[in-house]
Design a protein around this motif. Structure first.
Motif, short mmCIF file in Angstrom:
data_model
loop_
_atom_site.label_atom_id
_atom_site.label_comp_id
_atom_site.label_asym_id
_atom_site.label_seq_id
_atom_site.Cartn_x
_atom_site.Cartn_y
_atom_site.Cartn_z
N LEU A 15 0.99 -1.17 0.00
CA LEU A 15 -0.09 -0.04 -0.13
C LEU A 15 0.93 1.16 -0.04
O LEU A 15 0.55 2.37 -0.56
CB LEU A 15 -1.09 -0.19 1.39
CG LEU A 15 -1.96 -1.04 1.21
CD1 LEU A 15 -3.05 -1.14 2.33
CD2 LEU A 15 -2.85 -0.85 -0.19
N ALA A 16 1.97 1.28 0.88
CA ALA A 16 2.77 2.17 0.69
C ALA A 16 3.33 2.60 -0.70
O ALA A 16 3.48 3.79 -1.08
CB ALA A 16 4.10 2.07 1.58
N TRP A 17 3.74 1.55 -1.42
CA TRP A 17 4.22 1.64 -2.78
C TRP A 17 3.28 2.14 -3.69
O TRP A 17 3.70 2.94 -4.50
CB TRP A 17 4.71 0.10 -3.32
CG TRP A 17 5.23 0.06 -4.61
CD1 TRP A 17 6.03 1.16 -5.33
CD2 TRP A 17 5.23 -0.94 -5.55
NE1 TRP A 17 6.42 0.72 -6.41
CE2 TRP A 17 6.12 -0.52 -6.71
CE3 TRP A 17 4.80 -2.25 -5.38
CZ2 TRP A 17 6.35 -1.56 -7.82
CZ3 TRP A 17 4.90 -3.00 -6.45
CH2 TRP A 17 5.93 -2.64 -7.62
N LEU A 18 2.10 1.83 -3.76
CA LEU A 18 0.68 2.45 -4.31
C LEU A 18 0.85 3.72 -4.02
O LEU A 18 0.42 4.55 -4.92
CB LEU A 18 -0.44 1.43 -4.06
CG LEU A 18 -0.37 0.21 -4.80
CD1 LEU A 18 -1.87 -0.38 -4.43
CD2 LEU A 18 -0.23 0.07 -6.18
N ASP A 19 0.78 3.96 -2.85
CA ASP A 19 0.81 5.55 -2.38
C ASP A 19 1.97 6.52 -2.91
O ASP A 19 1.53 7.62 -3.69
CB ASP A 19 0.78 5.77 -0.68
CG ASP A 19 0.71 7.21 -0.34
OD1 ASP A 19 -0.12 7.79 -0.67
OD2 ASP A 19 1.70 7.65 0.45
N VAL A 20 3.01 5.87 -3.26
CA VAL A 20 4.24 6.57 -3.73
C VAL A 20 3.76 6.63 -5.20
O VAL A 20 4.16 7.72 -6.04
CB VAL A 20 5.40 5.99 -3.46
CG1 VAL A 20 6.48 6.41 -4.33
CG2 VAL A 20 5.88 5.98 -2.05
N SER A 22 1.00 7.32 -6.83
CA SER A 22 -0.08 7.98 -7.23
C SER A 22 0.03 9.29 -6.39
O SER A 22 -1.01 9.96 -6.33
CB SER A 22 -1.19 7.31 -6.73
OG SER A 22 -1.34 7.11 -5.43
N ARG A 23 1.24 9.70 -5.76
CA ARG A 23 1.24 10.64 -4.77
C ARG A 23 1.18 12.04 -5.52
O ARG A 23 0.46 12.75 -5.06
CB ARG A 23 2.65 10.65 -4.22
CG ARG A 23 2.84 11.99 -3.31
CD ARG A 23 3.95 11.65 -2.19
NE ARG A 23 3.63 10.80 -1.19
CZ ARG A 23 4.22 10.00 -0.43
NH1 ARG A 23 5.51 10.25 -0.44
NH2 ARG A 23 3.68 9.22 0.30
N PRO A 27 -6.57 13.70 -7.50
CA PRO A 27 -7.51 12.67 -7.00
C PRO A 27 -8.61 12.96 -7.77
O PRO A 27 -9.10 14.04 -8.07
CB PRO A 27 -7.81 12.81 -5.51
CG PRO A 27 -6.90 14.21 -5.00
CD PRO A 27 -6.17 14.67 -6.36
#
Length: 45
Positions: A15-20, A22-23, A27
């Motif tokens: 989830l942290a990787w996906l956050d990075v 799409s940072r 939205p």
């Protein structure tokens, strides 16, 4: 969307990787993962 290796990558890290990834995108963001097959989608009214 990247595929997480089950049992290798912890959920929080994925989830942290996906956050990075799409940072800096505005939205809402929709990540889509395919199954390596061509698909034609159409809608009839």
């Amino acid at each position: 969307m990247p595929v997480a290796a089950r049992g290798v990558c912890p959920n929080a890290l994925y989830l942290a990787w996906l956050d990075v990834l799409s940072r800096d995108l505005r939205p809402p963001v929709l990540l889509v993962r395919g199954n390596q097959e061509n698909v034609l989608t159409f809608y009839c009214q």
